[in-house]
Design a protein around this motif. Structure first.
Motif, PDB file in Angstrom:
ATOM      1  N   PHE A  26      31.374  13.975  21.384  1.00  0.00           N
ATOM      2  CA  PHE A  26      30.922  12.675  21.876  1.00  0.00           C
ATOM      3  C   PHE A  26      32.107  11.922  22.458  1.00  0.00           C
ATOM      4  CE2 PHE A  26      28.058  13.316  18.123  1.00  0.00           C
ATOM      5  CZ  PHE A  26      26.887  13.502  18.852  1.00  0.00           C
ATOM      6  N   GLY A  30      36.659   6.200  24.229  1.00  0.00           N
ATOM      7  CA  GLY A  30      37.627   7.167  24.778  1.00  0.00           C
ATOM      8  C   GLY A  30      39.079   6.836  24.479  1.00  0.00           C
ATOM      9  N   THR A  31      39.340   5.754  23.752  1.00  0.00           N
ATOM     10  CA  THR A  31      40.738   5.313  23.581  1.00  0.00           C
ATOM     11  C   THR A  31      41.552   6.237  22.684  1.00  0.00           C
ATOM     12  OG1 THR A  31      40.196   3.852  21.745  1.00  0.00           O
ATOM     13  CG2 THR A  31      40.154   2.866  23.947  1.00  0.00           C
ATOM     14  N   THR A 107      35.092   1.432  19.932  1.00  0.00           N
ATOM     15  CA  THR A 107      33.792   1.186  19.305  1.00  0.00           C
ATOM     16  C   THR A 107      33.880   1.344  17.780  1.00  0.00           C
ATOM     17  OG1 THR A 107      33.187   3.506  19.437  1.00  0.00           O
ATOM     18  CG2 THR A 107      32.636   2.125  21.356  1.00  0.00           C
TER      19      THR A 107
HETATM   20  C1  LIG Z   1      48.254   2.357  21.625  1.00  0.00           C
HETATM   21  C2  LIG Z   1      47.193   2.321  20.550  1.00  0.00           C
HETATM   22  C3  LIG Z   1      47.400   1.529  19.425  1.00  0.00           C
HETATM   23  C4  LIG Z   1      46.407   1.494  18.436  1.00  0.00           C
HETATM   24  N1  LIG Z   1      46.626   0.726  17.310  1.00  0.00           N
HETATM   25  C5  LIG Z   1      45.686   0.724  16.323  1.00  0.00           C
HETATM   26  C6  LIG Z   1      45.897  -0.011  15.123  1.00  0.00           C
HETATM   27  O1  LIG Z   1      46.910  -0.690  14.926  1.00  0.00           O
HETATM   28  N2  LIG Z   1      44.931   0.033  14.169  1.00  0.00           N
HETATM   29  C7  LIG Z   1      43.788   0.758  14.343  1.00  0.00           C
HETATM   30  O2  LIG Z   1      42.936   0.764  13.440  1.00  0.00           O
HETATM   31  N3  LIG Z   1      43.581   1.473  15.453  1.00  0.00           N
HETATM   32  C8  LIG Z   1      44.495   1.470  16.434  1.00  0.00           C
HETATM   33  N4  LIG Z   1      44.290   2.219  17.557  1.00  0.00           N
HETATM   34  C9  LIG Z   1      43.163   3.161  17.597  1.00  0.00           C
HETATM   35  C10 LIG Z   1      41.931   2.602  18.196  1.00  0.00           C
HETATM   36  O3  LIG Z   1      41.407   1.658  17.305  1.00  0.00           O
HETATM   37  C11 LIG Z   1      40.988   3.789  18.357  1.00  0.00           C
HETATM   38  O4  LIG Z   1      41.489   4.550  19.455  1.00  0.00           O
HETATM   39  C12 LIG Z   1      39.574   3.385  18.620  1.00  0.00           C
HETATM   40  O5  LIG Z   1      39.043   2.652  17.548  1.00  0.00           O
HETATM   41  C13 LIG Z   1      38.687   4.606  18.872  1.00  0.00           C
HETATM   42  O6  LIG Z   1      37.418   4.171  19.309  1.00  0.00           O
HETATM   43  P1  LIG Z   1      36.760   4.750  20.633  1.00  0.00           P
HETATM   44  O7  LIG Z   1      35.410   4.178  20.732  1.00  0.00           O
HETATM   45  O8  LIG Z   1      37.656   4.588  21.805  1.00  0.00           O
HETATM   46  O9  LIG Z   1      36.659   6.280  20.212  1.00  0.00           O
HETATM   47  P2  LIG Z   1      36.748   7.682  21.064  1.00  0.00           P
HETATM   48  O10 LIG Z   1      38.163   7.870  21.457  1.00  0.00           O
HETATM   49  O11 LIG Z   1      35.709   7.630  22.161  1.00  0.00           O
HETATM   50  O12 LIG Z   1      36.260   8.652  19.975  1.00  0.00           O
HETATM   51  C14 LIG Z   1      37.011   8.926  18.790  1.00  0.00           C
HETATM   52  C15 LIG Z   1      36.314  10.073  18.045  1.00  0.00           C
HETATM   53  O13 LIG Z   1      35.054   9.657  17.547  1.00  0.00           O
HETATM   54  C16 LIG Z   1      34.024  10.544  17.979  1.00  0.00           C
HETATM   55  N5  LIG Z   1      32.828   9.706  18.143  1.00  0.00           N
HETATM   56  C17 LIG Z   1      32.748   8.563  18.858  1.00  0.00           C
HETATM   57  N6  LIG Z   1      31.549   7.997  18.676  1.00  0.00           N
HETATM   58  C18 LIG Z   1      30.856   8.793  17.825  1.00  0.00           C
HETATM   59  C19 LIG Z   1      29.573   8.713  17.217  1.00  0.00           C
HETATM   60  N7  LIG Z   1      28.746   7.695  17.460  1.00  0.00           N
HETATM   61  N8  LIG Z   1      29.194   9.682  16.367  1.00  0.00           N
HETATM   62  C20 LIG Z   1      30.009  10.711  16.092  1.00  0.00           C
HETATM   63  N9  LIG Z   1      31.242  10.841  16.637  1.00  0.00           N
HETATM   64  C21 LIG Z   1      31.663   9.884  17.486  1.00  0.00           C
HETATM   65  C22 LIG Z   1      34.549  11.147  19.277  1.00  0.00           C
HETATM   66  O14 LIG Z   1      33.943  12.411  19.548  1.00  0.00           O
HETATM   67  C23 LIG Z   1      36.027  11.286  18.940  1.00  0.00           C
HETATM   68  O15 LIG Z   1      36.242  12.432  18.175  1.00  0.00           O
HETATM   69  C24 LIG Z   1      45.230   2.257  18.578  1.00  0.00           C
HETATM   70  C25 LIG Z   1      45.022   3.043  19.729  1.00  0.00           C
HETATM   71  C26 LIG Z   1      46.000   3.078  20.708  1.00  0.00           C
HETATM   72  C27 LIG Z   1      45.758   3.941  21.926  1.00  0.00           C
END
Ligand SMILES: Cc1cc2nc3c(=O)[nH]c(=O)nc-3n(C[C@H](O)[C@H](O)[C@H](O)COP(=O)(O)OP(=O)(O)OC[C@H]3O[C@@H](n4cnc5c(N)ncnc54)[C@H](O)[C@@H]3O)c2cc1C
Length: 316
Positions: A26, A30-31, A107
């Motif tokens: 999924f 994407g972060t 998310t």
């Molecule tokens: C520079 C940087 C600094 C950061 N600092 C922090 C911090 O201080 N504290 C912190 O907590 N976080 C931090 N983050 C992390 C950030 O919070 C996460 O990257 C973010 O929460 C991921 O969410 P996303 O929706 O982008 O997930 P995605 O990158 O889209 O997905 C992450 C994973 O979840 C899976 N997935 C997504 N949705 C579902 C679903 N509904 N069901 C099953 N699987 C799913 C995907 O397949 C993937 O494996 C940082 C990130 C970066 C790049």
């Protein structure tokens, strides 16, 4: 980046069915996933974009809690007035993480599932049982300043990096899912993330293809809601140690730790000692700690951070 195919899912069960294919993943904000794909730590062959499923609402439950759609962004969740008023620890934990731009994309489900920041997991030249099962753990005997002090194994000492997860654990959230056959499950957050044992690549209770649809919070708990994060820089850094707590006027309360284990760390038995203070609570919370020389500092740091949290609650 390795080649992959891409589709936009329109319904949750179809998304789950598509994700059950080997190599499929999924894509939410994407972060985390895209960063890992760029350095080929993750190499999915097919991405299922799940952002159009409409699962981004935050609604009251009939039990008096909140149901948070899996794709509510971290910004929307932290800013929701009910979250700020009734679940302050969650709002504070989320804004302690990442940056404004990242939180706008990230998310709720993606944050729950973000992968470890262990430097050896990110380096494809180094052995890592989590990245490639059975290859060994370069972190053990390596540079382990940021890594786990409790709940680790001989195969993995990585930590869960999420701030949000620590607050979700102290609030006793439940993760709701749907599988490729359309069956739903409600998984208590305590059982959602796993300790590494000898299978550190299996990080959660999710089965292949299972899609997170929502996270439910029970009725609010009164008390002072605090999230305290200790990190190397004032912002934009992952926790070395963090404390999520809800503390009552009489000194009783709940507490969970971030930055110390493979999952958000809560030991309910330790909470009985809350009125006796941080030292007593930490003694039980970290009773089984096996720190390395590099990260032994985390044990006293937990005690001091918790002491600061208890003192903030007293004066709130
Ligand atoms: C520079 C940087 C600094 C950061 N600092 C922090 C911090 O201080 N504290 C912190 O907590 N976080 C931090 N983050 C992390 C950030 O919070 C996460 O990257 C973010 O929460 C991921 O969410 P996303 O929706 O982008 O997930 P995605 O990158 O889209 O997905 C992450 C994973 O979840 C899976 N997935 C997504 N949705 C579902 C679903 N509904 N069901 C099953 N699987 C799913 C995907 O397949 C993937 O494996 C940082 C990130 C970066 C790049």
């Amino acid at each position: 980046m390795k080649a992959f195919t891409y589709e936009r899912a329109k319904d949750p069960v179809a998304a789950a069915r598509a994700a059950a294919r080997p190599g499929a993943k999924f894509l939410a904000g994407g972060t985390n996933l895209l960063d890992l794909m760029k350095i080929e730590v993750e190499t999915p062959t097919h991405l299922i974009d799940v952002q159009d499923l409409g699962l981004d609402r935050i609604e009251k439950t009939k039990e008096g809690g909140l149901r948070i759609g899996a794709f509510a962004t971290n910004t929307a969740l932290a800013a929701d007035e009910r979250v700020r008023r009734d679940y302050g620890v969650l709002s504070r934990a989320i804004v302690a993480g990442a940056s404004g731009q990242l939180r706008n994309k990230a998310t709720t489900a993606g944050n729950l599932l973000q992968r470890t920041r262990c430097p050896y997991f990110y380096d494809t030249n180094m052995a890592c049982n989590k990245r490639r099962p059975g290859t060994g753990c370069s972190a053990i005997g390596g540079y382990s300043r940021q890594l786990a002090v409790v709940g680790s194994s001989n195969d993995c000492i990585a930590t869960n990096p999420s701030d949000m997860n620590v607050a979700m654990r102290v609030l006793d959230a439940t993760v709701e899912t749907v599988n490729p056959e359309g069956r739903t499950r409600a998984i208590p957050i305590a059982d959602f993330h796993r300790l590494p044992g000898n299978t550190p690549h299996i990080e959660t209770a999710l089965q292949p293809g299972e899609l997170i649809t929502a996270v439910t919070l029970p009725r609010p708990i009164r008390g002072t809601h605090i999230y305290e994060k200790v990190r190397d820089r004032a912002s934009y850094a992952f926790a070395l140690v963090s404390v999520a707590a809800v503390i009552q006027k009489d000194g009783t309360g709940r507490v969970a730790l971030g930055g110390v284990a493979h999952k958000p760390w809560r030991v309910e038995a330790a909470e009985a000692a809350m009125p006796q203070g941080a030292r007593a609570v930490t003694a039980t919370l970290l009773a089984d700690a096996r720190p390395t020389q590099d990260n032994a500092y985390k044990v006293p740091l937990v005690e001091r951070t918790l002491a600061a949290v208890i003192s903030q609650a007293r004066t709130a």
